[in-house]
Design an enzyme around this catalytic site. Structure first.
Site, PDB file in Angstrom:
ATOM      1  N   ASP A 108      -1.104  -4.912   3.476  1.00 56.24           N
ATOM      2  CA  ASP A 108      -1.851  -6.019   4.083  1.00 56.24           C
ATOM      3  C   ASP A 108      -0.927  -7.222   4.238  1.00 56.24           C
ATOM      4  OD1 ASP A 108      -5.259  -6.962   3.622  1.00 56.24           O
ATOM      5  OD2 ASP A 108      -3.689  -8.171   4.547  1.00 56.24           O
ATOM      6  N   ASP A 146      -3.350  -6.546  11.011  1.00 56.11           N
ATOM      7  CA  ASP A 146      -2.539  -6.954   9.863  1.00 56.11           C
ATOM      8  C   ASP A 146      -2.660  -6.020   8.660  1.00 56.11           C
ATOM      9  OD1 ASP A 146      -5.122  -7.554   9.173  1.00 56.11           O
ATOM     10  OD2 ASP A 146      -4.641  -9.489   8.277  1.00 56.11           O
ATOM     11  N   GLU A 147      -3.218  -4.839   8.823  1.00 53.34           N
ATOM     12  CA  GLU A 147      -3.269  -3.932   7.678  1.00 53.34           C
ATOM     13  C   GLU A 147      -3.244  -2.475   8.102  1.00 53.34           C
ATOM     14  OE1 GLU A 147      -7.221  -3.473   5.603  1.00 53.34           O
ATOM     15  OE2 GLU A 147      -7.569  -5.368   6.618  1.00 53.34           O
TER      16      GLU A 147
END
Length: 392
Positions: free
Chosen positions: A18, A112-113
């Site tokens: 993350d 974003d992960e």
DNA sequence: TCTGGGGTCCTCATCCTT
DNA sequence: TCTGAAGGATGAGGACCC
């Protein structure tokens, strides 16, 4: 796979990676004066909400999904920005490429992960903690971004571990530690337990996952629904055998907009409906699919939200096809309730491949599709605002 | 006081067909 | 021809996630 079947198999090693305050960190790379300051990214209009806040802003109680107006009140000294979403997508692609250096199985969850299957990589990268350190270092070296990694025997455990790793850390939970790790966690830490389910559990005096595991089935099923209650209970024990799989193709495509002030003018709504239909149509054609249904979403001033759906006579992808269906739905809905509208949305669903178009019962879906495709080509070349249909 | 946008998944009700 | 059950398709709404 059942729990029993999993016995004897080597313990899976799943990473959940993350990027910390992703949007803010990308902006800081472009503008070093933002470093160390409270930064809030989100909608700047009167009805905007926070997308991401820097850790400096979070100290003041600012958090994502919060109304921007509230964030301004809590932290007036923060720098407020709209954000550059195109840039975030580009950086996100590079981030996923970095991860693919370490595992062939990288499953992006959002910009974003991502999850990574690191099972059996010890000989290459050493123990999981070492591999995780190497990955965070590479993400920082190549992209200049801080990342946190949660490690566990399943996606679920990895995901919950990440919350303990943040910011900029690594946290591992092994199979034999899962139960002890999960038991004291607040129920809201379990993915899938949102505000409503959290509230329902609170009413049953259940605040931790350990209490949830030991709760009697009857009240739990009444509170969460019978199927969901069993599922949630298993997850509260940390049981999750879901495989790491690439996300399937999107099942729907939508576009919506919230007005700065509620709108009741039909012509104004029709203009926006047209624009939304074109946005959806453009994306639908880019995906090379046809849709079977169109739907609209209306939110009124009191926040009640309705959706209305309609099935096309034959699957289509033309702007006009989408607009016509959406317009019929809008007119019917306005007849039923004429109140001013806060949000208007258009969506298509029931997506399938182009071959479906060979059913030749309709007027002339291809001609309309060709027009839309021609408009797409002009927009690609000269920009979205370069051409519009007459009514827009 | 204020609650975006773009999605997925689930449940429930209703209608239609067999 | 009528009726009821079963099951699929469709439509609506809600919860959740990032």
């Amino acid at each position: 796979m059942t729990d029993r079947e999993n016995h004897g198999a080597p313990e899976r090693v799943i990473f959940h990676v993350d990027l910390d305050a992703f949007f803010v960190e990308v902006e800081r790379q472009n503008d070093a004066t933002l470093v160390g300051k409270p930064v809030v990214i989100g909608g700047l209009g009167p009805r905007g909400v926070v997308a991401t806040a820097s850790y400096e802003a979070r100290k003041f109680g600012v958090h994502s999904a919060q109304a921007m107006a509230v964030a301004r009140r809590l932290c007036p000294q923060a720098i407020f920005m709209r954000g550059s979403h195109g840039l975030y997508r580009e950086v996100s692609k590079k981030f996923m490429d970095v991860l693919r250096n370490y595992s062939p199985t990288v499953v992006p969850v959002s910009v974003d992960e991502a999850y990574m299957d690191m099972t059996g990589t010890e000989r290459l990268y050493g123990p999981p903690m070492d591999a995780a350190r190497a990955i965070t270092k590479m993400v920082r070296d190549e992209l200049g971004l801080p990342a946190s990694i949660g490690i566990g025997p399943s996606k679920l455990v990895a995901k919950v571990s990440t919350e303990h790793a943040k910011p900029n850390g690594i946290f591992q939970v092994r199979q034999d530690e899962v139960e002890a790790f999960f038991a004291p966690q607040p129920v809201r830490n379990l993915p899938g337990i949102g505000p409503k389910a959290g509230e329902a559990l609170e009413k049953l005096n259940i605040s931790t996952l350990g209490e949830l595991v030991n709760a009697p089935d009857g009240p739990l099923r009444r509170a969460l629904g019978p199927n969901n209650a069993d599922h949630v209970k298993r997850r509260a024990k940390g049981i999750d055998n879901a495989p790491l799989r690439e996300r399937a193709k999107a099942k729907s495509i939508s576009a919506e907009t919230t007005f700065d002030t509620d709108v009741s003018s039909r012509s104004e709504l029709e203009k926006v409906l047209k624009r939304l239909s074109e946005r959806v149509g453009t994306r639908l054609r880019k995906s090379g699919q046809l849709a079977r249904n169109a739907s609209i979403k209306l939110r009124y001033g009191d926040f009640t939200t309705i959706t209305r759906q309609r099935t096309f006579p034959v699957p289509g992808d033309g702007d006009q096809t989408i607009y016509n269906a959406a317009h019929t739905l809008l007119v019917t809905a306005m007849r039923q309730r004429g109140d001013a509208i806060r949000l208007l949305g258009v969506a298509v669903s029931g997506l399938g491949e182009q071959a479906a178009q060979l059913s030749l019962m309709d007027v002339n879906p291809t001609a309309e599709s060709d027009t839309s495709a021609a408009i797409d080509a002009i927009r690609d070349r000269f920009g979205v605002e370069s051409i519009s249909r007459g009514s827009v």
